[in-house]
Design an enzyme around this catalytic site. Structure first.
Site: not given
Length: 346
Positions: A148, A165, A237, A253, A256, A303, A307
């Site tokens: 971000y 989605w 948060d 998600k 993960h 990935n 990331q």
């Protein structure tokens, strides 16, 4: 010992070798607006006409269009005046910006952000950590701070997740009957596409999207219309701030992205906040128990390496994490699509 040809299908190595070329052709056609132009035109167009309208070279566009024909993303008709190109049904549904099921935004995110991280995959494997520092020159210690890093990147990521989605959300939310849960918190709910699928499928429910303040702001401004009264927002948060009480927590998600310790920490907070009789729904792409596949999930796990701080897991591994937090009656449903569902009860 037999010849290489006797060992199976040597062509598969060549196909794997060119795999990134395939995706880049599709990404480029999307980025240049090929599919959008052909949809808007309402009729097949020549390569010259497409090149002229999109401001590209004629030779480059002709090759791109022919490659898209080979990928069955375009169809071609040979006429006396030359070749005319049109979209296939797949392209109209998934590759045009205006389609409700458009995957344009996630493709642009992969093309412009994910690809740059994957350039350093060998370094990620050597070091066991994400590659934002090499790819973008920013700290890799806070994956979502890197992800971000600008309003533009937030918007690209959220739009990309929403597009996923739009075609996968209904499958995971219908994997279990969730109608008994009416008060739901979607942790890390981002742009709200899954929340919107939820309230559509379960009209008596109220979903609160819990996400970082800057994400919530973009979601309100860009993705969730104010007239959608069944979706609310909570800024925070969830690792550092409190999690309010609810009947069901959706983590799509989310796990993960993190290592086992972070997952246990988050699930323990969720369990503590959860109402008795409530539960947690994990939406993840599940590995086979022997980790032999599915290939898409194995690639997703790579990935996660380049990331994030996390990985893809098996159903048993997610069940172990849920049980460690206190959840019981754990059920697993494989949807047969990209994402699966795991439900734990308190």
């Amino acid at each position: 010992m037999g010849s290489p040809e006797d060992l199976g299908h040597p062509q598969i190595i060549l196909q794997y070798n060119s795999g990134f070329l395939v995706s880049k052709v599709m990404f480029t056609a999307c980025e240049l607006g090929v599919f959008d132009l052909l949809l808007e035109s309402g009729e097949p167009l020549s390569s010259d006409a497409i090149a002229a309208r999109l401001g590209t070279s004629t030779t480059g566009m002709e090759r791109l269009l022919d490659a898209c024909v080979g990928l069955k993303l375009l169809a071609v008709e040979l006429t006396q005046g030359g070749a005319l190109y049109r979209n296939t049904e797949v392209s109209n549904i998934y590759l045009t910006k205006s389609s409700p099921k458009s995957q344009y935004h996630i493709m642009m995110y992969y093309s412009n952000t994910v690809y740059l991280c994957w350039h350093y995959l060998a370094d990620a494997v050597r070091e066991g950590r994400n590659q934002y520092e090499r790819a973008f020159g920013i700290s890799s210690t806070d994956p979502f701070g890197a992800m971000y890093r600008s309003e533009e990147e937030i918007l690209k990521f959220m739009a990309g997740q929403n597009s996923v989605w739009s075609i996968c959300g209904r499958d995971v939310l219908a994997a279990f009957d969730l109608s008994s849960f009416t008060q739901i918190y979607d942790l890390g709910g981002g742009g709200g596409a899954l929340a919107r699928e939820y309230v559509s499928l379960y009209p008596n429910s109220m979903v609160t999207i819990y996400d970082l303040p800057k994400v919530v702001q973009v979601a309100k401004e860009q993705f969730v219309p104010p007239e959608e009264r069944r979706i609310a927002f909570h800024e925070g948060d969830f690792f550092n701030d409190s999690i309010p009480e609810a009947e069901l927590y959706v983590l799509s998600k989310i796990l993960h992205d993190w290592d086992d310790d972070k997952c246990r920490q988050l699930l323990a907070k969720v369990y503590k906040a959860c109402k008795p009789g409530g539960g947690v729904l994990l939406v993840e792409s599940l590995l086979n128990e022997d980790k032999s596949g599915p290939l898409e999930t194995q690639l997703y796990s790579m990935n996660m390496l380049v990331q994030t701080e996390g990985k893809e897991r098996t159903a048993a591994e997610y069940s172990t994490l849920l049980e460690a937090a206190g959840f019981r009656e754990i059920q697993v449903k494989r949807t047969g699509k990209l994402y699966d569902a795991v439900l734990g009860k308190k």
